[in-house]
Scaffold this motif. Structure first.
Motif, PDB file in Angstrom:
ATOM      1  N   GLY A  96       0.829  -1.178   0.124  1.00  0.00           N
ATOM      2  CA  GLY A  96       0.007   0.137  -0.132  1.00  0.00           C
ATOM      3  C   GLY A  96       0.951   1.295  -0.117  1.00  0.00           C
ATOM      4  N   SER A  97       0.276   2.385   0.506  1.00  0.00           N
ATOM      5  CA  SER A  97       1.005   3.497   0.568  1.00  0.00           C
ATOM      6  C   SER A  97       2.205   3.333   1.478  1.00  0.00           C
ATOM      7  N   PRO A  98       3.327   3.935   1.015  1.00  0.00           N
ATOM      8  CA  PRO A  98       4.627   3.812   1.802  1.00  0.00           C
ATOM      9  C   PRO A  98       4.329   4.335   3.075  1.00  0.00           C
ATOM     10  N   GLY A  99       3.580   5.741   3.220  1.00  0.00           N
ATOM     11  CA  GLY A  99       3.454   6.236   4.576  1.00  0.00           C
ATOM     12  C   GLY A  99       2.299   5.944   5.279  1.00  0.00           C
ATOM     13  N   ALA A 100       1.512   4.809   4.896  1.00  0.00           N
ATOM     14  CA  ALA A 100       0.535   4.255   5.415  1.00  0.00           C
ATOM     15  C   ALA A 100       0.528   4.351   7.311  1.00  0.00           C
ATOM     16  N   ILE A 101       1.470   3.622   7.504  1.00  0.00           N
ATOM     17  CA  ILE A 101       1.882   3.617   9.060  1.00  0.00           C
ATOM     18  C   ILE A 101       2.158   5.009   9.686  1.00  0.00           C
TER      19      ILE A 101
ATOM     20  N   ALA B 227      -6.852   4.993  13.524  1.00  0.00           N
ATOM     21  CA  ALA B 227      -5.487   4.352  13.588  1.00  0.00           C
ATOM     22  C   ALA B 227      -5.371   3.001  13.539  1.00  0.00           C
ATOM     23  N   HIS B 228      -6.138   2.127  14.078  1.00  0.00           N
ATOM     24  CA  HIS B 228      -6.333   0.637  14.167  1.00  0.00           C
ATOM     25  C   HIS B 228      -6.692   0.107  12.935  1.00  0.00           C
ATOM     26  N   ALA B 229      -7.702   0.737  12.277  1.00  0.00           N
ATOM     27  CA  ALA B 229      -8.110   0.251  10.761  1.00  0.00           C
ATOM     28  C   ALA B 229      -7.182   0.432   9.981  1.00  0.00           C
TER      29      ALA B 229
ATOM     30  N   ALA C 185      -2.532  -1.673   6.494  1.00  0.00           N
ATOM     31  CA  ALA C 185      -1.160  -1.837   6.300  1.00  0.00           C
ATOM     32  C   ALA C 185      -0.481  -3.148   6.601  1.00  0.00           C
ATOM     33  N   LEU C 186      -0.829  -3.510   7.720  1.00  0.00           N
ATOM     34  CA  LEU C 186      -0.221  -4.830   7.857  1.00  0.00           C
ATOM     35  C   LEU C 186      -0.873  -6.233   7.051  1.00  0.00           C
ATOM     36  N   SER C 187      -2.030  -5.977   6.999  1.00  0.00           N
ATOM     37  CA  SER C 187      -2.701  -7.116   5.917  1.00  0.00           C
ATOM     38  C   SER C 187      -2.093  -6.965   4.696  1.00  0.00           C
ATOM     39  N   SER C 188      -1.303  -6.079   4.167  1.00  0.00           N
ATOM     40  CA  SER C 188      -0.749  -6.001   2.889  1.00  0.00           C
ATOM     41  C   SER C 188       0.573  -6.439   2.948  1.00  0.00           C
TER      42      SER C 188
END
Length: 63
Positions: free
Chosen positions: A19-24, A49-51, A56-59
């Motif tokens: 996903g987006s590199p800055g998602a986290i 934030a949790h969503a 991000a983690l699922s990707s």
């Protein structure tokens, strides 16, 4: 007779997020300013934030 020792494989190395590199970083920035908000408003920020972190983690394993 002793059993033959087998080498332990190295753990997998996580790859880049698909996903987006800055998602986290973006998800964590959404928690900025919590001290200035009413506690009742914290839940919505934490949920968002949790969503975002879950997405991000699922990707990670998807290419």
């Amino acid at each position: 007779m002793m059993p033959e020792e087998r080498p332990v494989p190295a753990p997998p190395v996580p790859g880049p997020l698909s996903g987006s590199p800055g998602a986290i970083e973006s998800a964590l920035r959404g928690l900025d300013g919590l001290a200035e908000l009413e506690v009742s408003e914290h839940v919505a920020r934490f949920d968002a934030a949790h969503a975002a972190l879950t997405d991000a983690l699922s990707s990670i394993d998807k290419v």
